[in-house]
Each structure stands twice: as structure tokens, then as C-alpha cells.
Design an enzyme around this catalytic site. Structure first.
Site, PDB file in Angstrom:
ATOM      1  N   GLY A   9      53.854  26.542  39.546  1.00 23.51           N
ATOM      2  CA  GLY A   9      54.638  27.651  39.020  1.00 23.51           C
ATOM      3  C   GLY A   9      55.646  28.203  40.016  1.00 23.51           C
ATOM      4  O   GLY A   9      56.776  28.532  39.655  1.00 23.51           O
ATOM      5  N   ASN A  10      55.253  28.260  41.270  1.00 26.61           N
ATOM      6  CA  ASN A  10      56.107  28.819  42.306  1.00 26.61           C
ATOM      7  C   ASN A  10      57.404  28.024  42.507  1.00 26.61           C
ATOM      8  O   ASN A  10      58.470  28.586  42.739  1.00 26.61           O
ATOM      9  CB  ASN A  10      55.308  28.867  43.609  1.00 26.61           C
ATOM     10  CG  ASN A  10      55.903  29.838  44.593  1.00 26.61           C
ATOM     11  OD1 ASN A  10      56.372  30.902  44.197  1.00 26.61           O
ATOM     12  ND2 ASN A  10      55.900  29.474  45.844  1.00 26.61           N
ATOM     13  N   LYS A 127      41.179  28.815  26.444  1.00 27.41           N
ATOM     14  CA  LYS A 127      42.337  29.175  27.272  1.00 27.41           C
ATOM     15  C   LYS A 127      43.293  30.105  26.525  1.00 27.41           C
ATOM     16  O   LYS A 127      43.932  29.706  25.557  1.00 27.41           O
ATOM     17  CB  LYS A 127      43.066  27.885  27.672  1.00 27.41           C
ATOM     18  CG  LYS A 127      44.044  28.081  28.804  1.00 27.41           C
ATOM     19  CD  LYS A 127      44.687  26.769  29.211  1.00 27.41           C
ATOM     20  CE  LYS A 127      45.846  26.970  30.152  1.00 27.41           C
ATOM     21  NZ  LYS A 127      45.505  27.617  31.425  1.00 27.41           N
ATOM     22  N   LYS A 208      47.968  20.631  34.079  1.00 27.29           N
ATOM     23  CA  LYS A 208      49.079  19.852  34.631  1.00 27.29           C
ATOM     24  C   LYS A 208      48.671  19.016  35.853  1.00 27.29           C
ATOM     25  O   LYS A 208      49.229  17.943  36.080  1.00 27.29           O
ATOM     26  CB  LYS A 208      50.277  20.750  34.956  1.00 27.29           C
ATOM     27  CG  LYS A 208      50.147  21.568  36.230  1.00 27.29           C
ATOM     28  CD  LYS A 208      51.277  21.249  37.196  1.00 27.29           C
ATOM     29  CE  LYS A 208      51.082  21.748  38.595  1.00 27.29           C
ATOM     30  NZ  LYS A 208      50.161  22.713  39.032  1.00 27.29           N
ATOM     31  N   LYS A 270      43.249  21.068  41.023  1.00 28.20           N
ATOM     32  CA  LYS A 270      43.985  20.261  42.011  1.00 28.20           C
ATOM     33  C   LYS A 270      43.009  19.357  42.774  1.00 28.20           C
ATOM     34  O   LYS A 270      43.296  18.197  43.037  1.00 28.20           O
ATOM     35  CB  LYS A 270      44.751  21.147  42.997  1.00 28.20           C
ATOM     36  CG  LYS A 270      45.812  21.997  42.319  1.00 28.20           C
ATOM     37  CD  LYS A 270      46.652  22.749  43.329  1.00 28.20           C
ATOM     38  CE  LYS A 270      47.307  23.959  42.702  1.00 28.20           C
ATOM     39  NZ  LYS A 270      48.017  23.703  41.447  1.00 28.20           N
TER      40      LYS A 270
HETATM   41  P1  ADP Z   1      50.168  26.235  40.702  1.00 29.41           P
HETATM   42  O1  ADP Z   1      51.107  26.974  39.813  1.00 29.41           O
HETATM   43  O2  ADP Z   1      50.863  25.593  41.868  1.00 29.41           O
HETATM   44  O3  ADP Z   1      49.245  25.315  39.974  1.00 29.41           O
HETATM   45  P2  ADP Z   1      47.878  28.002  41.121  1.00 29.41           P
HETATM   46  O4  ADP Z   1      48.055  29.467  41.203  1.00 29.41           O
HETATM   47  O5  ADP Z   1      47.273  27.436  39.888  1.00 29.41           O
HETATM   48  O6  ADP Z   1      49.305  27.369  41.438  1.00 29.41           O
HETATM   49  O7  ADP Z   1      47.014  27.493  42.372  1.00 29.41           O
HETATM   50  C1  ADP Z   1      47.369  27.824  43.701  1.00 29.41           C
HETATM   51  C2  ADP Z   1      46.571  29.034  44.185  1.00 29.41           C
HETATM   52  O8  ADP Z   1      45.214  28.691  44.381  1.00 29.41           O
HETATM   53  C3  ADP Z   1      46.987  29.582  45.528  1.00 29.41           C
HETATM   54  O9  ADP Z   1      48.055  30.481  45.423  1.00 29.41           O
HETATM   55  C4  ADP Z   1      45.707  30.286  46.019  1.00 29.41           C
HETATM   56  O10 ADP Z   1      45.798  31.675  45.814  1.00 29.41           O
HETATM   57  C5  ADP Z   1      44.633  29.750  45.111  1.00 29.41           C
HETATM   58  N1  ADP Z   1      43.422  29.230  45.783  1.00 29.41           N
HETATM   59  C6  ADP Z   1      42.183  29.353  45.250  1.00 29.41           C
HETATM   60  N2  ADP Z   1      41.271  28.784  46.047  1.00 29.41           N
HETATM   61  C7  ADP Z   1      41.934  28.278  47.108  1.00 29.41           C
HETATM   62  C8  ADP Z   1      41.512  27.562  48.274  1.00 29.41           C
HETATM   63  N3  ADP Z   1      40.232  27.241  48.464  1.00 29.41           N
HETATM   64  N4  ADP Z   1      42.462  27.207  49.175  1.00 29.41           N
HETATM   65  C9  ADP Z   1      43.739  27.526  48.979  1.00 29.41           C
HETATM   66  N5  ADP Z   1      44.198  28.202  47.888  1.00 29.41           N
HETATM   67  C10 ADP Z   1      43.316  28.576  46.953  1.00 29.41           C
HETATM   68 MG    MG Z   2      47.754  25.940  38.449  1.00 29.27          MG
END
Ligand code: ADP
Ligand code: MG
Length: 307
Positions: A9-10, A127, A208, A270
Site C-alpha cells: 500500500g505504501n 474480510k 496479494k 508475507k
Molecule cells: P503492505 O501494504 O505492504 O502489505 P502491511 O501493512 O500489510 O503492508 O504490512 C506491513 C506492516 O507489517 C508493517 O508496517 C509493520 O507495521 C507490520 N508488521 C507486523 N509484524 C511485523 C514484524 N514482525 N516485522 C516487521 N513488521 C511487522
Molecule cells: Mg498487506
């Protein structure tokens, strides 16, 4: 070398994660610089991306217009966001390539992803997506969606089934091998099931990261590069004893996963994608932030997960 580059998203909407068009172009302009570095260094890539804010905005537009225009089903909205985001990525990349004199073509592929009609997820949609609806609006939508009560009203609840295969994987692979920068499987892909003698769209949202992993295995990518808003995956994330992971084996990451270091809905999928990719023959998954993509590929930063 081939890589699937999954944008979070970022990368697409910036910190606020709103679908405002100016913000999307701004965010993508800077993301394009990072991607151009990989391309300049000879990488063949397909870019995948999320669509949360964009599909949320479209759902809201359906809601506001529903008295005048019949609302579109979610799978069609998925296709619309693939077009929207594909356009933004194409234009920003093309402009950056022009600036740097990079001679590579770019194209977006509308991508369908096969899911199983009998996936457990369909039995209980969990969801929540899109805006909050009033009781009256929710009654109307109930004909096409499962509605769930939330604070302040009702929201559409959709299942999140597992991706089985990427319908357009063969053409994406061919294009990547030709050196075309492909944008594919946007928003986790358009979920489709096999019905009778053909495919049919269903109202669901595929994660995704998991869709990106499927694509990565199906095009035989060397690397699955997941770009998000943290430079490293951490254990004990957000706690005093937080520790960034730089280089981890499959076995180690599986243990951390079991121990609950990676929550569902953010880092969890992820890590699941990272594990699946390697289990299915992939060499390495790298998770890092957008602006560190190239350094991470050179092994200078990011979390590297491998056999
Ligand atoms: P994206 O849109 O890239 O999928 P998400 O918000 O779904 O982003 O996932 C990324 C987020 O996961 C980070 O911003 C962080 O706050 C969070 N996060 C949760 N657990 C962890 C972890 N163990 N290590 C790093 N980040 C984490
Ligand atoms: Mg995500």
C-alpha cells in the site's frame, strides 16, 4: 534474472493509504525510481500490487450511486482497479525510463486467479471491505453480498480464498522473458472459479502476497521481492527486545511464524508467501522497504529468506 516485485500500500498511495489520485501518482513516481535501478541492472520483472484503498473508493462510489446506477460486483471492481493502478504504474515507469534513457517496454495484464469453489473461506466470509452502510442500504446489498455488523452500521464481508493458479501466467512469463516489464495480479488478482464449462468471477479478495508468490513460482522467478514500509522483518516487533532479521533459513522462519511473531493481515501473509515460494522451488524471498529495493537485491539490507 527474473523477479516478482510485490508492491504494498505504501508504494502506491503513500503513508495515508488513500486512493486520492495525486497521492497515487506522487507515491508511484518515487517507487518508479527504485524499480528503475533494478531494470538498469538487467533484471526482468513483473510487478504485482495491492488495491485496498482503490477498491474501497470504488465500493463507496457504488454505494453513493446505487439509486441511479446498478452497483458492479466486486470481481468487476477488481478488474477496474487493475486498470487504474496499471495505468499509473505504466505512466510513472515510462516517464522514469525516458528520463534515464532505459529502453524497456511496459504493459499491464488483466489477471484472473483460480480459486476453489469449495475453499473453506467461502463458508464464512470474514474480510470486511469498503465503506460502512446503513441498515436500509445493507438490506439491498444483502442480495449480492454477505453483510456483517460493525461499529456504526454494516460492511460487506468477503471470503479470502487461497490462490490455486494464475490463469494468465504463461503469457506473463513470456513477456518477462522478452524483457517487458509486466504489471500483473493486481489486488491479488480477480478471483475466478471453474463453473460448468468455463471460468466465472466470484466476490472474494485474494491476499496479494499469496497471489504474488503463486505467480513467482509459476513464472519460475529467481526472487520474490516483497516491498512494504519496513526495511526488515523483526521478531518481537514493536517490543523492547525487537530484533531485525537479515538472513534466515526456512526452518528458522517457520519456527518464528509458529511462535506468533507475524500477525495475520500484515506480516503474516508475507511470511507465508516467503515460505511457500521456497518450498515450491524458489531461491529466495526478500522483504524490505520500497526505497531499499536495489540495496536489498545486492544483499546490503532487507530480510533474506532462503532454503
Ligand atoms: P503492505 O501494504 O505492504 O502489505 P502491511 O501493512 O500489510 O503492508 O504490512 C506491513 C506492516 O507489517 C508493517 O508496517 C509493520 O507495521 C507490520 N508488521 C507486523 N509484524 C511485523 C514484524 N514482525 N516485522 C516487521 N513488521 C511487522
Ligand atoms: Mg498487506
Amino acid at each position: 534474472m527474473k523477479a516478482i516485485v510485490a508492491l504494498g500500500g505504501n508504494a502506491l498511495t503513500g503513508k495515508e493509504r488513500k486512493a486520492e489520485i495525486k497521492k497515487q501518482f506522487e507515491a508511484m513516481k518515487s517507487t518508479a525510481k527504485s524499480i528503475a535501478k533494478m531494470i538498469k541492472n538487467g533484471w526482468h520483472i513483473a510487478i504485482t500490487h495491492g488495491n485496498g484503498p482503490q477498491v474501497g473508493a470504488l465500493l463507496l462510489q457504488q454505494k453513493i450511486a446505487m439509486r441511479e446506477v446498478p452497483p458492479m460486483p466486486l470481481h468487476v471492481l477488481g478488474a477496474l482497479t487493475q486498470g487504474e493502478i496499471g495505468y499509473i504504474v505504466q505512466q510513472c515507469l515510462l516517464n522514469e525510463f525516458e528520463r534515464q534513457g532505459i529502453n524497456r517496454r511496459i504493459a499491464t495484464i488483466i489477471t484472473q486467479v483460480l480459486v476453489d469453489e469449495n475453499d473453506e473461506a467461502f463458508k464464512k466470509p470474514t474480510k470486511p471491505i469498503g465503506p460502512i452502510y446503513s441498515e436500509e442500504e445493507a438490506r439491498k446489498l444483502e442480495k449480492s453480498y454477505v453483510m456483517g455488523r460493525v461499529e456504526g452500521g454494516w460492511r460487506i464481508l468477503v471470503p479470502s480464498p487461497k490462490p490455486i493458479s494464475i490463469i494468465e501466467a504463461d503469457i506473463i512469463k513470456k513477456m518477462m522473458e522478452e524483457g517487458i516489464v509486466v504489471i500483473a495480479a493486481g489486488g491479488g488478482g480477480i478471483p475466478v472459479v471453474k463453473k460448468g464449462d468455463g471460468l466465472q468471477g466470484v466476490d472474494a479478495v485474494i491476499d496479494k502476497d499469496l497471489a504474488s508468490q503463486k505467480l513467482a513460482n509459476e513464472v519460475a522467478a529467481d526472487i520474490l521481492l516483497i516491498l512494504t514500509d519496513v526495511e526488515h522483518v523483526c521478531i518481537n516487533y514493536g517490543k523492547e527486545n525487537e530484533m531485525p532479521l537479515t538472513d534466515v533459513s526456512l526452518q528458522e522462519i517457520e519456527e518464528y511464524y509458529k511462535d506468533g511473531h507475524f500477525p495475520p493481515g500484515s506480516m503474516g501473509p508475507k511470511i507465508e508467501a516467503a515460505i511457500n515460494f521456497i518450498r515450491n522451488g524458489g531461491k529466495e524471498t526478500i522483504i524490505t522497504s520500497i526505497n531499499k529495493a536495489w540495496e536489498a537485491l545486492q544483499g546490503k539490507t532487507g530480510t533474506h529468506i532462503h532454503e
